[in-house]
Design an enzyme around this catalytic site. Structure first.
Site, PDB file in Angstrom:
ATOM      1  N   GLU A   1       0.822  -1.326  -0.083  1.00  0.00           N
ATOM      2  CA  GLU A   1      -0.075  -0.007  -0.092  1.00  0.00           C
ATOM      3  C   GLU A   1       0.864   1.347  -0.029  1.00  0.00           C
ATOM      4  O   GLU A   1       0.244   2.399  -0.290  1.00  0.00           O
ATOM      5  CB  GLU A   1      -1.081   0.011   1.342  1.00  0.00           C
ATOM      6  CG  GLU A   1      -2.183  -1.042   1.210  1.00  0.00           C
ATOM      7  CD  GLU A   1      -2.614  -1.302   2.585  1.00  0.00           C
ATOM      8  OE1 GLU A   1      -3.894  -1.438   2.570  1.00  0.00           O
ATOM      9  OE2 GLU A   1      -1.977  -1.213   3.620  1.00  0.00           O
TER      10      GLU A   1
ATOM     11  N   ASP B   1     -12.319  -4.266  -2.583  1.00  0.00           N
ATOM     12  CA  ASP B   1     -13.291  -5.408  -2.610  1.00  0.00           C
ATOM     13  C   ASP B   1     -14.605  -4.934  -2.166  1.00  0.00           C
ATOM     14  O   ASP B   1     -14.586  -3.669  -1.549  1.00  0.00           O
ATOM     15  CB  ASP B   1     -12.864  -6.528  -1.850  1.00  0.00           C
ATOM     16  CG  ASP B   1     -12.350  -6.142  -0.455  1.00  0.00           C
ATOM     17  OD1 ASP B   1     -11.268  -6.033  -0.136  1.00  0.00           O
ATOM     18  OD2 ASP B   1     -13.586  -6.036   0.373  1.00  0.00           O
TER      19      ASP B   1
HETATM   20  N1  ADE Z   1      -9.465  -4.086   3.881  1.00  0.00           N
HETATM   21  C1  ADE Z   1      -9.769  -4.252   2.550  1.00  0.00           C
HETATM   22  N2  ADE Z   1     -10.864  -5.280   2.141  1.00  0.00           N
HETATM   23  C2  ADE Z   1     -11.456  -5.449   3.570  1.00  0.00           C
HETATM   24  C3  ADE Z   1     -12.143  -6.140   3.973  1.00  0.00           C
HETATM   25  N3  ADE Z   1     -13.177  -6.843   3.319  1.00  0.00           N
HETATM   26  N4  ADE Z   1     -12.402  -6.339   5.453  1.00  0.00           N
HETATM   27  C4  ADE Z   1     -11.451  -5.687   6.307  1.00  0.00           C
HETATM   28  N5  ADE Z   1     -10.624  -4.983   5.956  1.00  0.00           N
HETATM   29  C5  ADE Z   1     -10.286  -4.911   4.506  1.00  0.00           C
END
Ligand code: ADE
Length: 252
Positions: A12, A216
């Protein structure tokens, strides 16, 4: 004024260390801290590792040992708010801990003895970060079309929820959203560090702001989308936004 740039993972933050002027690496609390200058500002770059405890340790070290006077978090998050899509950017206004539950002693999600559920980000620093995110998104180079050339990627601003849990199921995500909604809480995204850093910054009276790119949708596909996004796209966003922010910050 020393600005700390904090991320959970090296993926990141890739590219930032290379841009540091007069870089010096220091070791503390099992972590590497890179001190130097970006656009004439003293900065310290750090990786927290994953989760609230790791983030709180790193934030405390940044403040106590490296004299950071403001902390900016960059990273990725799972989008749970309506219309928050993969590739979008969210600048946090405040954070809550979605796994905090000391009920029935205290209301669910309230952090005991703080009398609060929401930990605010610094309004001024967050406004600059939002401006930096917008500017990066609409740059003529079309940097943000790296991820999806067709998509009309959006920059959002709103609450985020942190917890020591990677939310990776549609059912789990819906259950969490409905529990939060029952307390009037509607976060745009979930991640695993921000609320801890926000709490440490509140304790010390330090300005905090956070920007997350949506990797996501915290659904059944999240474990597939997340690693791909983090490796291929996350640092491109972070680098562009941090560069813009550092150019916008007043020098003092
Ligand atoms: N960071 C990126 N995606 C995530 C997720 N689905 N749950 C927790 N932290 C995250």
């Amino acid at each position: 004024m020393t600005t700390a740039i904090l991320s959970a993972l090296a993926d990141e933050q890739r590219g930032l260390i290379e841009q540091l002027k007069s870089p010096v690496k220091m070791l503390r609390a099992g972590r590497e801290f890179w001190c130097g200058e970006l656009y004439g500002h003293p900065v310290v770059l750090a990786l927290s590792k994953i989760g609230k405890v790791a983030a709180a340790t790193t934030a405390t070290t940044l403040i106590e040992a490296f004299k950071a006077q403001r902390i900016v978090f960059t990273g990725v998050a799972g989008g749970i708010g309506p219309g928050v899509r993969v590739g979008d950017v969210v600048v946090a206004t405040e954070f809550l801990q979605h796994d905090m539950d000391a009920s029935p002693l205290f209301p669910r999600f309230e952090v005991p003895l703080y009398g609060r559920t929401l930990f605010p980000c610094d309004a001024h620093l967050s406004a600059l970060l939002l401006e930096a995110a917008h500017a990066s998104c609409t740059s003529p180079e079309g940097l943000f079309n790296v991820h999806n050339a067709e998509a009309n990627l959006a920059v959002h601003s709103g609450p985020m929820a942190s917890g020591d849990r990677f939310v990776s199921g549609a059912q789990e995500s819906l259950a969490l959203q409905s529990a939060l909604l029952s307390q009037g809480l509607v976060p745009l995204a979930v991640e695993m560090e921000g609320a801890a850093v926000a709490q440490v910054c509140l304790d010390y009276g330090i300005a905090f702001a956070a920007v997350r790119t949506i990797s996501d949708r915290a659904d059944d596909q999240a474990h597939v989308d997340f690693p791909r996004f983090v490796q291929e796209v996350a640092s491109v966003y972070a680098l562009a936004i941090v560069n813009k922010l550092m150019q916008m910050l007043p020098k003092k």
